[in-house]
Structures are given as structure tokens and as C-alpha cells.
Design an enzyme around this catalytic site. Structure first.
Site, PDB file in Angstrom:
ATOM      1  N   CYS A  94      12.195  29.523  23.001  1.00 53.24           N
ATOM      2  CA  CYS A  94      11.139  29.393  23.855  1.00 53.24           C
ATOM      3  C   CYS A  94      11.310  30.728  24.641  1.00 53.24           C
ATOM      4  CB  CYS A  94      11.431  28.114  24.760  1.00 53.24           C
ATOM      5  SG  CYS A  94      10.079  28.105  25.903  1.00 53.24           S
ATOM      6  N   CYS A 258       2.652  32.006  25.665  1.00 55.35           N
ATOM      7  CA  CYS A 258       3.477  31.850  24.685  1.00 55.35           C
ATOM      8  C   CYS A 258       4.416  32.789  23.986  1.00 55.35           C
ATOM      9  CB  CYS A 258       2.787  30.739  23.448  1.00 55.35           C
ATOM     10  SG  CYS A 258       4.179  30.156  22.525  1.00 55.35           S
TER      11      CYS A 258
HETATM   12  O1  PYC Z   1       6.823  30.689  25.265  1.00 59.15           O
HETATM   13  O2  PYC Z   1       7.793  30.522  23.175  1.00 59.15           O
HETATM   14  C1  PYC Z   1       7.221  30.206  24.169  1.00 59.15           C
HETATM   15  C2  PYC Z   1       6.823  28.619  24.181  1.00 59.15           C
HETATM   16  C3  PYC Z   1       7.134  27.614  23.045  1.00 59.15           C
HETATM   17  C4  PYC Z   1       6.554  26.342  23.698  1.00 59.15           C
HETATM   18  C5  PYC Z   1       6.174  26.514  24.783  1.00 59.15           C
HETATM   19  N1  PYC Z   1       6.195  27.781  25.295  1.00 59.15           N
END
Ligand code: PYC
Length: 336
Positions: A94, A258
């Protein structure tokens, strides 16, 4: 080792990275025993799922919270091992959580400004911490696995995207290529650039795509489940390169851009010849928060670097009262 060994009190530090919350368990976690980080992830999934649910699910948490359990690293060059999890199960890696963990360990005085390594279920990642709120991290090797995969999605028609790995599996779709009846219109349609007003529509589209991939047995390498859907389009702010909407495995959307999804996107851009090593890619999230990304090449591997900021929002003790019928959380309706 069993769920019974979980104590009634669990200490956590909450933070958010670009709006996306991370809850780091600093005390009261189950002992996962010994093994590789990938083995510990499996043990956590199979033997401690109620603990996971107690920490992140309602009534203490919500579908959006990503948990981070810190443990002894297997790789001795790392300051900590970390297993990430969400409302429906463990994640592989993550990115926003890595940034949140860096700032959390800084807040606790366990790390200072400089470089540190975390051991994750997919291998060690190196962070650079500025001593305050900013962390950049070098992610695991990221790559595009399949280009221009077309699926027929019920209610949408034909949708084409790329499958890429950025520490989790992603299906990346250019929102401009979605069926035109969804684009640039009014009710239930997607504006350009898309924004918070389209979250329900984007969630519906992404969830349909996810289910279609599953129904058609479309996977990443080694049968990896494609459990993150990333729709991207033009940025809201012209200083940035793109805006994305990422739907996570438990049907919550990522408030941040993300970190693993941006890594997957960088891998696709690199393979398309649209990003050179060292170029900075500014990825905007659906709520306008930004990660800066770049790549370097290490032999035959592409290594993304992602930078963002996190802020501490709470220091708390979770109480798992044995007489509470919802002590271990309310199962998400999107659990498998
Ligand atoms: O920032 O890689 C990330 C992530 C995955 C799921 C939620 N955030």
C-alpha cells in the site's frame, strides 16, 4: 496462535495521506510467529481475520480505512515489517499506507529524517522521510502485464484497459475511451475532468469492470486477482498530468492518488514511451490530492518512486470488550 490471544486493548495511530486514512497498530497485535513476510500475510489472513475486522471495520472504523500491522522485519536491513489490510482482507502493498507509516514512525520518534526500509509482503521498500510530513518511497518493481485487454461489461459495453502490477494488481482504463453515452453529459454521466460529483457513477462503472474481469477469469501474472480498478482522465489542475479514480478491493474508492496504482500507471507510461527515467509525473486523485511519481531503471526492472504527505489524525486505544457482540467489527458487505 489464535484469535483468543488477541487482548482487549489495541493501540493505534491514525493518519491520512492525501485524504486516505491509515491506521497503524502499534500495540496489541497478535504474534504472527516466524516465516517470510508473504507467509505472515497468509497467516494473518487465515488465522486473524477477526482481528483485521475489529481494527478497520465499523463500528470502530469504516470501509475506507487501511490498517497497517507492524511486526519484526524478516530482512535485517529494514526498520520494520508491515502488513497492510482493508475492509475485506490483506493487501499486498500500500503506497499511501507506506507514506502514512513513515510519518507515524516519525511521530513516535522511532525513525528520524533520512532513508529507512520497510519489509512488506512483496519485498522491501525504501522510504525517504523529511522529518515532518513528507515521505517518498521506492516501490517494488512495477510492470505492465497485458495491454489493451477488451471486456464486454454489462450495462457499459466494450471496455479496454491495461493490466499492470504496482505492488497490487490494477486494470487501468482511460475514462475518455468509455462508451460515449457515459461521457461529458449530465445525469449519471462523467464530466471532464471528473470530480467528486461523479463518485457514485465511477464506483458503479469500476465495480462492474472488476466483476467482469472476475467472471471472465482475467488475471494478473501467476493467477493474481485484479482487485483494483483505476480510471484515469485529464487533471483538474493544469499543473498536474492526470486525475484518477481508484476503486479498492472492498468497493471503497481511494481518496489519495493510490501509491501502488500510480506505480502501475507509471509502468504503463514508461512502456508507452511517454515517461523517461527522472521525469516527474504529478498524479491527482478524485479529491485533488497529489502524488509525485518518477521511475528509474535497475537492470531489467522498473522502480517507481512516489512522494506524498501524511498527517497524524489520532492516537487511540481500541477497546475489544468481550461482552460486545460487535467486538470484532461488522463484516463488510463486500467480503468474499
Ligand atoms: O496507496 O497503494 C495505495 C493504496 C492501495 C489501496 C489503498 N491505497
Amino acid at each position: 496462535m489464535s484469535e483468543l490471544s488477541v487482548g482487549p486493548r489495541v493501540r493505534v495511530i491514525d493518519s491520512h495521506t492525501g485524504g486516505e486514512p491509515t491506521r497503524v497498530v502499534i500495540d496489541g497485535a497478535p504474534d504472527l510467529g516466524r516465516g517470510s513476510m508473504a507467509d505472515l500475510r497468509i497467516r494473518f489472513r487465515d488465522a486473524f481475520d477477526s482481528f483485521r475486522s475489529a481494527v478497520v471495520n465499523e463500528p470502530r472504523g469504516s470501509d475506507v480505512i487501511v490498517g497497517a500491522l507492524i511486526c519484526e522485519p524478516v530482512d535485517p536491513t529494514c526498520v520494520a515489517g508491515v502488513l497492510f489490510f482493508n475492509n475485506v482482507g490483506p493487501l499486498w502493498m500500500c503506497g499511501h499506507g507506506t507514506i502514512g507509516l513513515g510519518v507515524t514512525l516519525g511521530h513516535l520518534g522511532r525513525i528520524g529524517k533520512g532513508n529507512h526500509r520497510f519489509d512488506t509482503a512483496v519485498g522491501p521498500v525504501t522510504i525517504e522521510y523529511d522529518g515532518a510530513n513528507r515521505v517518498s518511497f521506492e516501490n517494488v518493481h512495477s510492470y505492465r502485464f497485458a495491454e489493451n485487454v477488451t471486456v464486454d461489461v454489462e450495462g457499459l459495453g466494450s471496455v479496454t484497459g491495461d493490466i499492470a502490477w504496482g505492488g497490487n494488481w490494477f486494470f487501468l482504463v482511460d475514462s475518455e475511451t468509455l462508451p460515449t453515452n457515459l461521457l461529458h453529459g449530465t445525469e449519471n454521466q462523467i464530466r471532464k475532468p471528473f470530480g467528486p460529483g461523479e463518485i457514485e457513477t465511477l464506483t458503479d462503472i469500476a465495480w462492474r469492470i472488476r466483476q467482469t474481469l472476475e467472471q471472465n477469469g482475467i488475471k494478473g501474472a501467476n493467477g493474481g486477482e485484479i482487485d483494483h480498478i483505476e480510471l484515469f482522465g485529464p487533471p483538474g489542475d493544469p499543473k498536474n498530468h492526470s486525475r484518477n479514480f481508484v476503486l479498492c478491493p472492498g468497493r471503497a474508492y481511494d481518496r489519495s492518488p493510490c501509491g501502488t496504482g500510480t506505480s502501475a500507471k507509471l509502468a504503463c507510461l514508461f512502456e508507452d514511451g511517454k515517461l523517461k527515467p527522472g521525469d516527474v509525473w504529478r498524479q491527482e486523485s478524485i479529491i485533488g490530492s497529489v502524488f509525485e511519481g518518477s521511475v528509474r531503471v535497475d537492470g531489467d526492472k522498473l522502480i517507481p518512486r512516489i512522494a506524498g504527505t501524511a498527517y497524524i489524525t489520532a492516537e487511540a486505544t481500541l477497546i475489544l470488550d468481550p461482552s460486545d457482540p460487535f467486538r470484532m467489527g461488522i463484516r463488510s458487505q463486500h467480503s468474499h
